[in-house]
Write a protein that holds these residues in place. Structure first.
Motif, PDB file in Angstrom:
ATOM      1  N   GLY A 199       0.837  -1.309  -0.090  1.00 37.90           N
ATOM      2  CA  GLY A 199      -0.066  -0.060   0.124  1.00 37.90           C
ATOM      3  C   GLY A 199       1.012   1.328  -0.184  1.00 37.90           C
ATOM      4  N   MET A 200       1.987   1.071   0.106  1.00 45.82           N
ATOM      5  CA  MET A 200       3.070   2.161   0.297  1.00 45.82           C
ATOM      6  C   MET A 200       3.260   2.827  -1.128  1.00 45.82           C
ATOM      7  N   TYR A 201       3.574   4.146  -1.297  1.00 49.05           N
ATOM      8  CA  TYR A 201       3.777   4.663  -2.815  1.00 49.05           C
ATOM      9  C   TYR A 201       4.977   3.912  -3.027  1.00 49.05           C
ATOM     10  N   THR A 204       0.011   2.298  -4.419  1.00 58.31           N
ATOM     11  CA  THR A 204      -1.038   2.732  -3.589  1.00 58.31           C
ATOM     12  C   THR A 204      -2.302   2.045  -3.808  1.00 58.31           C
ATOM     13  N   ASP A 205      -2.632   1.440  -4.909  1.00 61.32           N
ATOM     14  CA  ASP A 205      -3.847   0.833  -4.903  1.00 61.32           C
ATOM     15  C   ASP A 205      -3.950  -0.707  -4.155  1.00 61.32           C
ATOM     16  N   THR A 207      -3.621  -3.645  -1.532  1.00 60.47           N
ATOM     17  CA  THR A 207      -3.894  -3.932   0.103  1.00 60.47           C
ATOM     18  C   THR A 207      -4.053  -5.452   0.329  1.00 60.47           C
ATOM     19  N   LYS A 226       3.292   6.870   3.997  1.00 62.53           N
ATOM     20  CA  LYS A 226       3.187   7.232   2.359  1.00 62.53           C
ATOM     21  C   LYS A 226       2.336   6.504   1.561  1.00 62.53           C
ATOM     22  N   PRO A 227       1.092   6.692   1.215  1.00 58.83           N
ATOM     23  CA  PRO A 227       0.424   8.220   1.470  1.00 58.83           C
ATOM     24  C   PRO A 227      -0.255   7.834   3.213  1.00 58.83           C
ATOM     25  N   THR A 230      -4.232   5.280   3.114  1.00 57.06           N
ATOM     26  CA  THR A 230      -3.938   3.964   2.387  1.00 57.06           C
ATOM     27  C   THR A 230      -5.203   3.205   1.930  1.00 57.06           C
ATOM     28  N   ARG A 231      -5.077   2.597   0.903  1.00 60.89           N
ATOM     29  CA  ARG A 231      -6.173   1.639   0.494  1.00 60.89           C
ATOM     30  C   ARG A 231      -6.738   0.730   1.778  1.00 60.89           C
TER      31      ARG A 231
END
Ligand code: ATR
Length: 284
Positions: A199-201, A204-205, A207, A226-227, A230-231
């Motif tokens: 999920g980290m940059y 980010t999509d 999970t 980051k972000p 998160t998803r």
């Protein structure tokens, strides 16, 4: 004026780090003659860097990927927080003696308990078995949670579980990721902690857990910041669960490092604001 005290973050890479902003904000607020700098240290120079720390009388360090484990052998002493977990994220230079600590687990526990209450007796599912998961697993088990670990690589999950059982004497369950057993375990879990990098940059999509596996009474905590959103945290909100982002862990592990170095309580609000400001700067 007193001699300036120097604090470093060593890692590779250290490009996107919130730590200098957080610590320099405290130094300024408390009017301490200190400075915090992030330095990129390639793995092959780690031993030289630690020799340099001794030679230059650097007051303290934070240590990040990939040095958290290897640095242990280069120090004079390990605090129990580091020897239990098997990794160091904080070093204090005590009159020439380098002492290693680990504040990741305690930092995560503090931020978690501040928002979600005590973990004692609560059913906790921990995703991951890497460095961060090890620190969190130990501190959550030590605080009396009923712990289940799920990880992509099962032998790693089993190794962490048996390490915790052996050192703390508390039973720890292990389930495979993406299994019905994980789904079933989550049905009765009160707390879900993501301590993987999923999920980290820039991914980010991604999970590991979706809203259909989350229930409303659950608290979902993601160490990724980051972000911030998160998803996984979006999935948690969709399921009506409480969602907690990873900034708190970062701030609290830093606050604990500051306490170790200076003996002073860190103004966590100042640190959090500085970190948020820095995050915003990255996004603009
Ligand atoms: P850190 O010190 O930040 O925890 P790490 O030790 O490399 O970093 O651990 C990363 C964790 O994220 C591990 O639990 C890893 O699972 P594996 O042990 O199976 O490698 C997990 N992880 C990373 N990418 C993943 C992915 N795409 N799917 C599932 N788990 C992943």
């Amino acid at each position: 004026m007193s001699r300036v005290r120097i604090f470093l973050l060593i890692g590779d890479p250290v490009k996107r780090t919130l730590s200098p902003a957080m610590f320099n904000a405290i130094f300024e607020r408390l009017r301490l003659n200190c400075v915090y700098v992030a330095v990129e240290v390639p793995a092959k120079f780690l031993a030289d860097a630690i020799t340099g720390v001794r030679a230059m009388g650097i007051s303290g360090l934070n240590v990040t990927i990939p040095h958290k484990i290897r640095v242990m052998n280069l120090l004079d002493e390990l605090d129990e927080s580091a020897s239990l977990v098997g990794a160091v994220n904080t070093i204090k230079n005590q009159r020439g003696k380098l002492i290693g600590y680990n504040t990741d687990g305690e930092g995560a526990l503090r931020s978690l308990e501040k928002t979600a209450g005590s973990v004692r007796g609560r059913r906790v599912v921990l995703l991951g078995a890497g460095g961060a998961a090890r620190a969190i697993g130990f501190s959550v088990a030590k605080a009396g949670a009923e712990l289940t670990i799920a990880n992509r690589t099962m032998p790693r999950a089993k190794a962490l579980a048996s390490d915790i059982e052996r050192k703390l004497g508390t039973p720890v369950r292990v389930v495979p990721l993406r299994s019905n057993l994980l789904k079933k375990t989550l049905k009765t879990a009160e707390l879900l902690i993501n301590a993987t990098s999923v999920g980290m940059y820039p991914n980010t999509d991604q999970t590991l857990v979706t809203s259909d596996m989350i229930h409303r009474e659950m608290t979902v905590y993601d160490i990724v910041y980051k972000p911030l959103e998160t998803r996984l945290l979006r999935e948690a909100r969709r399921a009506g669960a409480k969602a907690i982002d990873g900034l708190g862990m970062l701030v609290h592990q830093g606050a604990l490092s500051f306490k170790i170095w200076t003996g002073k309580h860190a103004p966590v609000k100042v640190m959090e604001l500085a970190a948020r400001r820095e995050l915003k700067r990255w996004n603009t």
